[in-house]
Design a protein around this motif. Sequence first.
Motif, PDB file in Angstrom:
ATOM      1  N   ALA A   1       0.847  -1.209   0.000  1.00  0.00           N
ATOM      2  CA  ALA A   1       0.000   0.000   0.000  1.00  0.00           C
ATOM      3  C   ALA A   1       0.879   1.254   0.000  1.00  0.00           C
ATOM      4  CB  ALA A   1      -0.926  -0.013   1.216  1.00  0.00           C
ATOM      5  N   TYR A   2       1.988   1.185   0.710  1.00  0.00           N
ATOM      6  CA  TYR A   2       2.934   2.313   0.753  1.00  0.00           C
ATOM      7  C   TYR A   2       3.408   2.641  -0.664  1.00  0.00           C
ATOM      8  CZ  TYR A   2       7.470   4.612   1.452  1.00  0.00           C
ATOM      9  OH  TYR A   2       8.523   5.465   1.379  1.00  0.00           O
ATOM     10  N   ARG A   3       3.788   1.595  -1.396  1.00  0.00           N
ATOM     11  CA  ARG A   3       4.289   1.818  -2.752  1.00  0.00           C
ATOM     12  C   ARG A   3       3.167   2.335  -3.654  1.00  0.00           C
ATOM     13  NH1 ARG A   3       8.985   1.254  -5.363  1.00  0.00           N
ATOM     14  NH2 ARG A   3       9.067   0.337  -7.433  1.00  0.00           N
ATOM     15  N   ASP A   4       1.969   1.790  -3.474  1.00  0.00           N
ATOM     16  CA  ASP A   4       0.836   2.213  -4.302  1.00  0.00           C
ATOM     17  C   ASP A   4       0.532   3.696  -4.088  1.00  0.00           C
ATOM     18  OD1 ASP A   4      -1.115   1.333  -6.199  1.00  0.00           O
ATOM     19  OD2 ASP A   4      -2.651   1.569  -4.657  1.00  0.00           O
ATOM     20  N   VAL A   5       0.537   4.121  -2.823  1.00  0.00           N
ATOM     21  CA  VAL A   5       0.238   5.519  -2.506  1.00  0.00           C
ATOM     22  C   VAL A   5       1.300   6.422  -3.131  1.00  0.00           C
ATOM     23  CG1 VAL A   5       0.154   7.203  -0.609  1.00  0.00           C
ATOM     24  CG2 VAL A   5      -1.050   5.011  -0.399  1.00  0.00           C
ATOM     25  N   ASN A   6       2.548   5.993  -3.055  1.00  0.00           N
ATOM     26  CA  ASN A   6       3.628   6.818  -3.605  1.00  0.00           C
ATOM     27  C   ASN A   6       3.586   6.877  -5.130  1.00  0.00           C
ATOM     28  OD1 ASN A   6       5.665   7.915  -1.500  1.00  0.00           O
ATOM     29  ND2 ASN A   6       4.938   5.964  -0.730  1.00  0.00           N
ATOM     30  N   ILE A   7       3.238   5.781  -5.773  1.00  0.00           N
ATOM     31  CA  ILE A   7       3.114   5.812  -7.239  1.00  0.00           C
ATOM     32  C   ILE A   7       1.907   6.674  -7.619  1.00  0.00           C
ATOM     33  CG2 ILE A   7       2.815   4.445  -9.347  1.00  0.00           C
ATOM     34  CD1 ILE A   7       4.102   2.065  -7.823  1.00  0.00           C
TER      35      ILE A   7
ATOM     36  N   THR B   1      -8.149   6.051  -2.203  1.00  0.00           N
ATOM     37  CA  THR B   1      -7.995   7.070  -3.247  1.00  0.00           C
ATOM     38  C   THR B   1      -6.783   6.769  -4.124  1.00  0.00           C
ATOM     39  OG1 THR B   1      -9.014   8.708  -1.820  1.00  0.00           O
ATOM     40  CG2 THR B   1      -7.734   9.553  -3.659  1.00  0.00           C
ATOM     41  N   ALA B   2      -5.695   6.324  -3.483  1.00  0.00           N
ATOM     42  CA  ALA B   2      -4.486   5.991  -4.251  1.00  0.00           C
ATOM     43  C   ALA B   2      -4.799   4.922  -5.291  1.00  0.00           C
ATOM     44  CB  ALA B   2      -3.384   5.505  -3.319  1.00  0.00           C
ATOM     45  N   ARG B   3      -5.546   3.910  -4.879  1.00  0.00           N
ATOM     46  CA  ARG B   3      -5.947   2.846  -5.815  1.00  0.00           C
ATOM     47  C   ARG B   3      -6.724   3.434  -6.998  1.00  0.00           C
ATOM     48  NH1 ARG B   3      -5.394  -0.414  -8.116  1.00  0.00           N
ATOM     49  NH2 ARG B   3      -3.271   0.259  -7.988  1.00  0.00           N
ATOM     50  N   ASN B   4      -7.680   4.328  -6.643  1.00  0.00           N
ATOM     51  CA  ASN B   4      -8.509   4.907  -7.702  1.00  0.00           C
ATOM     52  C   ASN B   4      -7.692   5.820  -8.618  1.00  0.00           C
ATOM     53  OD1 ASN B   4     -10.766   3.534  -6.866  1.00  0.00           O
ATOM     54  ND2 ASN B   4     -11.422   5.142  -5.450  1.00  0.00           N
ATOM     55  N   VAL B   5      -6.729   6.543  -8.041  1.00  0.00           N
ATOM     56  CA  VAL B   5      -5.870   7.414  -8.865  1.00  0.00           C
ATOM     57  C   VAL B   5      -5.072   6.557  -9.841  1.00  0.00           C
ATOM     58  CG1 VAL B   5      -3.818   8.913  -8.809  1.00  0.00           C
ATOM     59  CG2 VAL B   5      -5.692   9.289  -7.175  1.00  0.00           C
ATOM     60  N   ASN B   6      -4.491   5.474  -9.344  1.00  0.00           N
ATOM     61  CA  ASN B   6      -3.670   4.633 -10.221  1.00  0.00           C
ATOM     62  C   ASN B   6      -4.506   3.944 -11.304  1.00  0.00           C
ATOM     63  OD1 ASN B   6      -1.175   5.300  -9.180  1.00  0.00           O
ATOM     64  ND2 ASN B   6      -1.278   3.746  -7.557  1.00  0.00           N
ATOM     65  N   ASP B   7      -5.707   3.508 -10.942  1.00  0.00           N
ATOM     66  CA  ASP B   7      -6.590   2.947 -11.975  1.00  0.00           C
ATOM     67  C   ASP B   7      -7.021   4.048 -12.944  1.00  0.00           C
ATOM     68  OD1 ASP B   7      -6.414   0.402 -11.044  1.00  0.00           O
ATOM     69  OD2 ASP B   7      -8.348   0.400  -9.997  1.00  0.00           O
ATOM     70  N   GLY B   8      -7.288   5.226 -12.395  1.00  0.00           N
ATOM     71  CA  GLY B   8      -7.720   6.361 -13.223  1.00  0.00           C
ATOM     72  C   GLY B   8      -6.651   6.757 -14.230  1.00  0.00           C
ATOM     73  N   LYS B   9      -5.386   6.587 -13.858  1.00  0.00           N
ATOM     74  CA  LYS B   9      -4.295   6.958 -14.772  1.00  0.00           C
ATOM     75  C   LYS B   9      -4.369   6.129 -16.057  1.00  0.00           C
ATOM     76  CE  LYS B   9      -0.667   8.901 -16.412  1.00  0.00           C
ATOM     77  NZ  LYS B   9       0.720   8.832 -16.067  1.00  0.00           N
ATOM     78  N   MET B  10      -4.763   4.878 -15.907  1.00  0.00           N
ATOM     79  CA  MET B  10      -4.890   3.991 -17.061  1.00  0.00           C
ATOM     80  C   MET B  10      -5.911   4.553 -18.061  1.00  0.00           C
ATOM     81  SD  MET B  10      -4.982   0.020 -16.111  1.00  0.00           S
ATOM     82  CE  MET B  10      -6.690  -0.066 -15.613  1.00  0.00           C
ATOM     83  N   HIS B  11      -7.034   5.007 -17.538  1.00  0.00           N
ATOM     84  CA  HIS B  11      -8.090   5.550 -18.413  1.00  0.00           C
ATOM     85  C   HIS B  11      -7.641   6.865 -19.031  1.00  0.00           C
ATOM     86  CE1 HIS B  11     -10.468   2.319 -16.886  1.00  0.00           C
ATOM     87  NE2 HIS B  11     -10.319   2.739 -15.644  1.00  0.00           N
ATOM     88  N   HIS B  12      -6.911   7.647 -18.249  1.00  0.00           N
ATOM     89  CA  HIS B  12      -6.360   8.909 -18.748  1.00  0.00           C
ATOM     90  C   HIS B  12      -5.437   8.636 -19.938  1.00  0.00           C
ATOM     91  CE1 HIS B  12      -4.531  12.957 -18.388  1.00  0.00           C
ATOM     92  NE2 HIS B  12      -3.375  12.334 -18.567  1.00  0.00           N
TER      93      HIS B  12
END
Length: 433
Positions: free
Chosen positions: A222-228, A292-303
């Motif tokens: 989770a730490y790595r996910d939040v940072n990415i 939120t971090a999870r959603n941001v990283n998934d959202g980046k894919m759609h972006h």
Amino acid sequence: MMGDVKPDVCVVGLGYIGLPTAAIIARAGCKVLGLDVSQHVVDTINRGEIHIEEVDLDGLVHGVVQRGLLRASTQIEPADVFVIAVPTPFAKDGHHTPDISYVLSAATQVAAVLKAGDTVILESTSPVGTTQQMRDLMVGLRPDLKFPGKTKETPDVSIAYCPERVLPGRILEELTNNDRSIGGITPRCARKALAFYKRFVRGTCVTTDARSAEMTKLVENAYRDVNIAFANELSMVADKMGLDVWEVIRLANRHPRVNILQPGPGVGGHCIAVDPWFIVSSAPEQTPLIRTARNVNDGKMHHVVKQAASLVEANPHAKVACLGLAFKANIDDFRESPARYVAASLARQFGSRIHVVEPYGALPREFEGTGAVQIDVDTALEECDVLIVLVDHDVFKVIPLAERSGKVVYDTRGIWPDQPSAETASAGLRLAS
Ligand code: SAJ
């Protein structure tokens, strides 16, 4: 008792973690039985071959199978130490809750052959409390044995949790050299497991309780996910503001206490994109940041899909090359890969205009019928005018500017900092001048 006598070991699950772990334990001189539900996997290993790609694993498995130290089977047999390394996917409820049924089914198999003196170690990434749940299941199945935490006397068996921490592509090295957290149901269980890991781990082994060790594993990912997610959010801000995110991160990282990770097309693999949800599902109200971090990283894919699609539309006569499908550099693992998702979305939208370059494997099934084709990197450089970089494979990184100039480039990984930007290009959208 283990003493100096090498224990017989049974590793349950021969996947990306189980097989290298079984091989390394065998290399340390223990007799290892690897258990898997797939007859194909079992047969492959018994021939001294492997069913997954991992640096140096083929030679190691071949050697230990030949020396009679590693053997695979679909049937469990008695052993002194059982190491469980089976998958813990999401349940099919659509709510990102963990499915620990493979762990419980492995524990059921182990319980059938368990005897006094044995040690059972869970390595699968698991929600907090799983090791105790596994113990409770075995208590029910084996009333003849005394289990830790359930008896005032000395228990007959030891049960512990010890997560793996290895990075795909460096598994053998990291299995041996990384530190390990070993959580016992009781301190005695932790000590027993510690003595086992010391046989093949050179890193420091630290003991704790099972619940803390379970949480530690989830926290690391989770730490790595939040940072990415922070890096990916910055990249989308930069797109909006017409800034070069790579330049901004490079400069910010010159601060002695700032170390921003790299943006990309999203977060893939079966760990970082999955494990944070195990924390969220245990404490939904306390985890707005992790969610939120999870959603941001998934959202980046759609972006990235949107940005890439507008680039393809803006160049209606150009052939397009998507560089990479793997979830990260220099591996053949396409699971949960954002690159694969982006390339497949473009293939569905633009059909035969899309060409995929992936030296580490063939086009997966979802490309069938789209018209998209796989080509090699040289052909892409000769024939495609639009390059969309989705994976930072070394083979892409070394393409010199001379071979890219004149092309429209969308570099989602920032591998070509020398690519000239057009005046209007936004972050990541580097257009050759
Ligand atoms: N990524 C970025 N930017 C970065 C770093 C990574 O976009 O700066 C992306 C990668 O491209 C990939 C994803 O994140 O799509 C995950 O890659 P990774 O290299 O960060 O991690 P994994 O999934 O290969 O392995 C992780 C590791 N965990 C941590 O680093 C905390 C590994 O040590 C764990 O053993 C593994 O998960 C696991 O099995 O849990």
